[in-house]
Design a protein around this motif. Structure first.
Motif, PDB file in Angstrom:
ATOM      1  N   GLU A   8       6.823  -0.720 -11.359  1.00 43.89           N
ATOM      2  CA  GLU A   8       8.050   0.080 -11.393  1.00 43.89           C
ATOM      3  C   GLU A   8       8.593   0.171 -12.821  1.00 43.89           C
ATOM      4  OE1 GLU A   8      11.177   2.390  -9.719  1.00 43.89           O
ATOM      5  OE2 GLU A   8       9.227   1.773  -8.950  1.00 43.89           O
ATOM      6  N   ILE A   9       8.537  -0.934 -13.547  1.00 39.62           N
ATOM      7  CA  ILE A   9       8.987  -0.935 -14.942  1.00 39.62           C
ATOM      8  C   ILE A   9       8.090  -0.019 -15.779  1.00 39.62           C
ATOM      9  CG2 ILE A   9       9.182  -2.343 -17.032  1.00 39.62           C
ATOM     10  CD1 ILE A   9       9.993  -4.682 -15.201  1.00 39.62           C
ATOM     11  N   ARG A  10       6.801  -0.075 -15.515  1.00 37.53           N
ATOM     12  CA  ARG A  10       5.841   0.735 -16.290  1.00 37.53           C
ATOM     13  C   ARG A  10       6.075   2.223 -16.081  1.00 37.53           C
ATOM     14  NH1 ARG A  10       3.671   3.602 -19.012  1.00 37.53           N
ATOM     15  NH2 ARG A  10       1.529   3.665 -19.796  1.00 37.53           N
ATOM     16  N   VAL A  11       6.181   2.660 -14.849  1.00 36.99           N
ATOM     17  CA  VAL A  11       6.319   4.094 -14.594  1.00 36.99           C
ATOM     18  C   VAL A  11       7.703   4.618 -14.990  1.00 36.99           C
ATOM     19  CG1 VAL A  11       4.598   4.112 -12.765  1.00 36.99           C
ATOM     20  CG2 VAL A  11       6.994   3.730 -12.168  1.00 36.99           C
ATOM     21  N   ALA A  12       8.684   3.729 -15.063  1.00 37.71           N
ATOM     22  CA  ALA A  12      10.023   4.151 -15.486  1.00 37.71           C
ATOM     23  C   ALA A  12      10.027   4.571 -16.949  1.00 37.71           C
ATOM     24  CB  ALA A  12      11.024   3.024 -15.264  1.00 37.71           C
ATOM     25  N   ASP A  13       8.962   4.233 -17.698  1.00 37.81           N
ATOM     26  CA  ASP A  13       8.861   4.609 -19.101  1.00 37.81           C
ATOM     27  C   ASP A  13       8.431   6.057 -19.295  1.00 37.81           C
ATOM     28  OD1 ASP A  13       9.593   2.145 -20.006  1.00 37.81           O
ATOM     29  OD2 ASP A  13       7.573   1.413 -20.343  1.00 37.81           O
ATOM     30  N   PHE A  14       8.001   6.722 -18.228  1.00 39.73           N
ATOM     31  CA  PHE A  14       7.502   8.083 -18.369  1.00 39.73           C
ATOM     32  C   PHE A  14       8.638   9.095 -18.386  1.00 39.73           C
ATOM     33  CE2 PHE A  14       3.588   6.303 -16.302  1.00 39.73           C
ATOM     34  CZ  PHE A  14       2.746   6.529 -17.379  1.00 39.73           C
ATOM     35  N   ASP A  15       8.502  10.117 -19.249  1.00 42.74           N
ATOM     36  CA  ASP A  15       9.414  11.250 -19.144  1.00 42.74           C
ATOM     37  C   ASP A  15       8.774  12.254 -18.190  1.00 42.74           C
ATOM     38  OD1 ASP A  15       7.438  12.620 -20.488  1.00 42.74           O
ATOM     39  OD2 ASP A  15       8.579  12.901 -22.333  1.00 42.74           O
ATOM     40  N   ASP A  16       9.402  13.399 -17.984  1.00 39.55           N
ATOM     41  CA  ASP A  16       8.900  14.358 -17.008  1.00 39.55           C
ATOM     42  C   ASP A  16       7.605  15.040 -17.447  1.00 39.55           C
ATOM     43  OD1 ASP A  16      10.853  13.784 -15.244  1.00 39.55           O
ATOM     44  OD2 ASP A  16      11.959  15.664 -15.430  1.00 39.55           O
ATOM     45  N   ASP A  17       7.232  14.880 -18.724  1.00 38.80           N
ATOM     46  CA  ASP A  17       5.985  15.455 -19.196  1.00 38.80           C
ATOM     47  C   ASP A  17       4.823  14.472 -19.088  1.00 38.80           C
ATOM     48  OD1 ASP A  17       7.082  17.937 -19.877  1.00 38.80           O
ATOM     49  OD2 ASP A  17       7.838  17.143 -21.762  1.00 38.80           O
ATOM     50  N   GLY A  18       5.118  13.263 -18.576  1.00 38.72           N
ATOM     51  CA  GLY A  18       4.058  12.285 -18.391  1.00 38.72           C
ATOM     52  C   GLY A  18       3.768  11.441 -19.599  1.00 38.72           C
ATOM     53  N   GLU A  44       0.836  -1.198   0.000  1.00 39.68           N
ATOM     54  CA  GLU A  44       0.000   0.000   0.000  1.00 39.68           C
ATOM     55  C   GLU A  44       0.874   1.252   0.000  1.00 39.68           C
ATOM     56  OE1 GLU A  44      -3.484   2.224   2.663  1.00 39.68           O
ATOM     57  OE2 GLU A  44      -2.617   0.325   3.338  1.00 39.68           O
ATOM     58  N   GLY A  45       1.941   1.224   0.781  1.00 36.15           N
ATOM     59  CA  GLY A  45       2.853   2.368   0.838  1.00 36.15           C
ATOM     60  C   GLY A  45       3.475   2.657  -0.513  1.00 36.15           C
ATOM     61  N   TYR A  46       3.862   1.604  -1.227  1.00 35.15           N
ATOM     62  CA  TYR A  46       4.446   1.797  -2.559  1.00 35.15           C
ATOM     63  C   TYR A  46       3.398   2.343  -3.529  1.00 35.15           C
ATOM     64  CZ  TYR A  46       6.367   0.963  -7.154  1.00 35.15           C
ATOM     65  OH  TYR A  46       6.786   1.143  -8.448  1.00 35.15           O
ATOM     66  N   LEU A  47       2.217   1.730  -3.540  1.00 34.44           N
ATOM     67  CA  LEU A  47       1.161   2.157  -4.464  1.00 34.44           C
ATOM     68  C   LEU A  47       0.828   3.630  -4.280  1.00 34.44           C
ATOM     69  CD1 LEU A  47      -1.220  -0.941  -4.253  1.00 34.44           C
ATOM     70  CD2 LEU A  47       0.257  -0.294  -6.175  1.00 34.44           C
ATOM     71  N   VAL A  65      -6.685   9.089   0.195  1.00 34.28           N
ATOM     72  CA  VAL A  65      -7.106   7.887  -0.520  1.00 34.28           C
ATOM     73  C   VAL A  65      -6.540   6.648   0.172  1.00 34.28           C
ATOM     74  CG1 VAL A  65      -6.930   6.585  -2.679  1.00 34.28           C
ATOM     75  CG2 VAL A  65      -7.303   9.066  -2.736  1.00 34.28           C
ATOM     76  N   ILE A  66      -7.361   5.647   0.345  1.00 28.27           N
ATOM     77  CA  ILE A  66      -6.919   4.382   0.930  1.00 28.27           C
ATOM     78  C   ILE A  66      -6.484   3.470  -0.209  1.00 28.27           C
ATOM     79  CG2 ILE A  66      -7.592   2.390   2.329  1.00 28.27           C
ATOM     80  CD1 ILE A  66      -9.720   4.164   3.635  1.00 28.27           C
ATOM     81  N   PHE A  67      -5.192   3.290  -0.363  1.00 27.57           N
ATOM     82  CA  PHE A  67      -4.692   2.572  -1.527  1.00 27.57           C
ATOM     83  C   PHE A  67      -4.846   1.059  -1.427  1.00 27.57           C
ATOM     84  CE2 PHE A  67      -3.236   6.609  -2.847  1.00 27.57           C
ATOM     85  CZ  PHE A  67      -2.980   6.515  -4.211  1.00 27.57           C
ATOM     86  N   HIS A  68      -5.270   0.535  -0.269  1.00 27.10           N
ATOM     87  CA  HIS A  68      -5.605  -0.881  -0.268  1.00 27.10           C
ATOM     88  C   HIS A  68      -7.069  -1.097  -0.644  1.00 27.10           C
ATOM     89  CE1 HIS A  68      -6.360  -0.070   4.197  1.00 27.10           C
ATOM     90  NE2 HIS A  68      -7.522  -0.555   3.789  1.00 27.10           N
ATOM     91  N   ASN A  69      -7.766  -0.006  -0.972  1.00 31.10           N
ATOM     92  CA  ASN A  69      -9.070  -0.126  -1.620  1.00 31.10           C
ATOM     93  C   ASN A  69      -8.778  -0.393  -3.095  1.00 31.10           C
ATOM     94  OD1 ASN A  69     -11.494   0.224  -2.961  1.00 31.10           O
ATOM     95  ND2 ASN A  69     -12.135   1.994  -1.738  1.00 31.10           N
ATOM     96  N   LEU A  70      -8.608  -1.649  -3.418  1.00 37.43           N
ATOM     97  CA  LEU A  70      -8.086  -2.020  -4.731  1.00 37.43           C
ATOM     98  C   LEU A  70      -9.012  -1.648  -5.879  1.00 37.43           C
ATOM     99  CD1 LEU A  70      -6.476  -5.489  -3.938  1.00 37.43           C
ATOM    100  CD2 LEU A  70      -5.377  -3.247  -4.110  1.00 37.43           C
ATOM    101  N   LYS A  71     -10.302  -1.580  -5.637  1.00 38.56           N
ATOM    102  CA  LYS A  71     -11.224  -1.234  -6.709  1.00 38.56           C
ATOM    103  C   LYS A  71     -10.932   0.159  -7.243  1.00 38.56           C
ATOM    104  CE  LYS A  71     -16.142  -1.092  -7.904  1.00 38.56           C
ATOM    105  NZ  LYS A  71     -17.534  -1.292  -7.424  1.00 38.56           N
ATOM    106  N   SER A  72     -10.760   1.127  -6.353  1.00 37.62           N
ATOM    107  CA  SER A  72     -10.474   2.500  -6.787  1.00 37.62           C
ATOM    108  C   SER A  72      -9.023   2.650  -7.235  1.00 37.62           C
ATOM    109  CB  SER A  72     -10.772   3.499  -5.661  1.00 37.62           C
ATOM    110  OG  SER A  72      -9.945   3.256  -4.530  1.00 37.62           O
TER     111      SER A  72
END
Length: 282
Positions: free
Chosen positions: A262-272, A135-138, A191-198
């Motif tokens: 982590e692999i997915r978000v590493a694909d983003f540049d600073d403009d998103g 949850e902390g990572y998410l 936001v409660i990130f262990h609320n997996l639906k949201s």
């Protein structure tokens, strides 16, 4: 880094020289495409005639110009020196490092010797810690990328109903615009990130990341609720199926899931924007 250049001298000799220049380091796609320039001078070994050399390089290409383009030059594939290779490897985020450390500690503890009478309580605490770590990572990775990218921020504002329904007076529009990232950061803190639906909906709409079949994660979150509020027992007073094997299995599944994020978000540049392997915007 360096490249070998070859060209014909006016005296008829062939000039072969290794030219060194700095490695191109950039954080955003715009910076990756910008060329940096390095000037140097080489001499013909036969006649001593000097030649001006200009190296232009960005993250994707290297060009060489000799005597302002008056001399035709051939260059070899650029080579990196050993110490430069580390500069090109993206630094891993503090968030993934922390998550890996937390999982490492869980594995150390689950394999440690514990008094048999305390073993179930020991496993219950480790189980809870695993879900809390995920949850902390998410939360931290989502908050980090959304609040630093206008593109991702807009995706969240336009796709999350609880954000879209926020109301304010017209007189506040400029103040609200200036403090939008702070407002979103405060919202994400609630936001409660262990609320997996949201959480899965937000990750899909903002990051384009689809969790797939995580029924096991839903069950683990439900178990964690019993761990946190009933000490590892369900409402009927029955102990949960939590033991060394289930903890190891959950650790593996959470690790696989978080590493894929982590692999997915590493694909983003600073403009998103997501980058293709070539470095170009997808």
């Amino acid at each position: 880094m360096y490249t070998n250049i070859t060209f014909d001298c006016e005296c008829g000799s062939v000039v072969r020289e290794g030219v060194f220049y700095p490695v191109h380091i950039a954080d955003t796609e715009k910076e990756r495409e910008q060329f940096q320039e390095t000037e140097s001078e080489v001499e013909c070994d036969s006649c001593g005639r000097p030649y001006h050399v200009l190296i232009k390089n960005n993250a994707y290409d290297t060009e060489c110009v000799v005597n302002h383009g008056e001399v035709r030059v051939e260059i070899t594939e650029p080579q990196h020196e050993e110490h430069e290779l580390q500069l090109l490897i993206p630094e891993e985020s503090k968030r993934i490092k922390l998550f890996r450390k937390q999982l490492k500690y869980v594995m150390l503890l689950v394999n440690s010797e514990v008094d048999p009478e305390a073993q179930y309580a020991h496993h219950v605490m480790l189980y809870s810690h695993l879900i809390a770590s995920a949850e902390g990572y998410l939360f931290s990775i989502f908050n980090h990328y959304v609040t630093k990218s206008d593109t991702l921020l807009r995706r969240l504002v336009e796709s999350a109903p609880e954000v879209a329904k926020m109301r304010f007076d017209l007189s506040e529009i400029f103040v609200r615009q200036e403090t939008l990232k702070e407002t979103i950061a405060k919202h994400l803190n609630s936001v409660i990130f262990h609320n997996l639906k949201s959480t899965t909906k937000m990750y899909a709409s903002v990051f384009g990341f689809v969790f797939g079949d995580i029924s096991w994660f839903y069950r683990a979150v439900s178990n964690r609720h019993h761990c946190a509020h009933r000490g590892g027992y369900d409402k009927a007073g029955n102990p949960l199926d939590i033991n060394k094997e289930t903890i190891i299995e959950l650790t593996t599944k959470l690790s696989d899931l978080i590493e894929s994020i982590e692999i997915r978000v590493a694909d983003f540049d600073d403009d998103g924007f997501r980058l293709k392997p070539s470095g170009k915007v997808a």
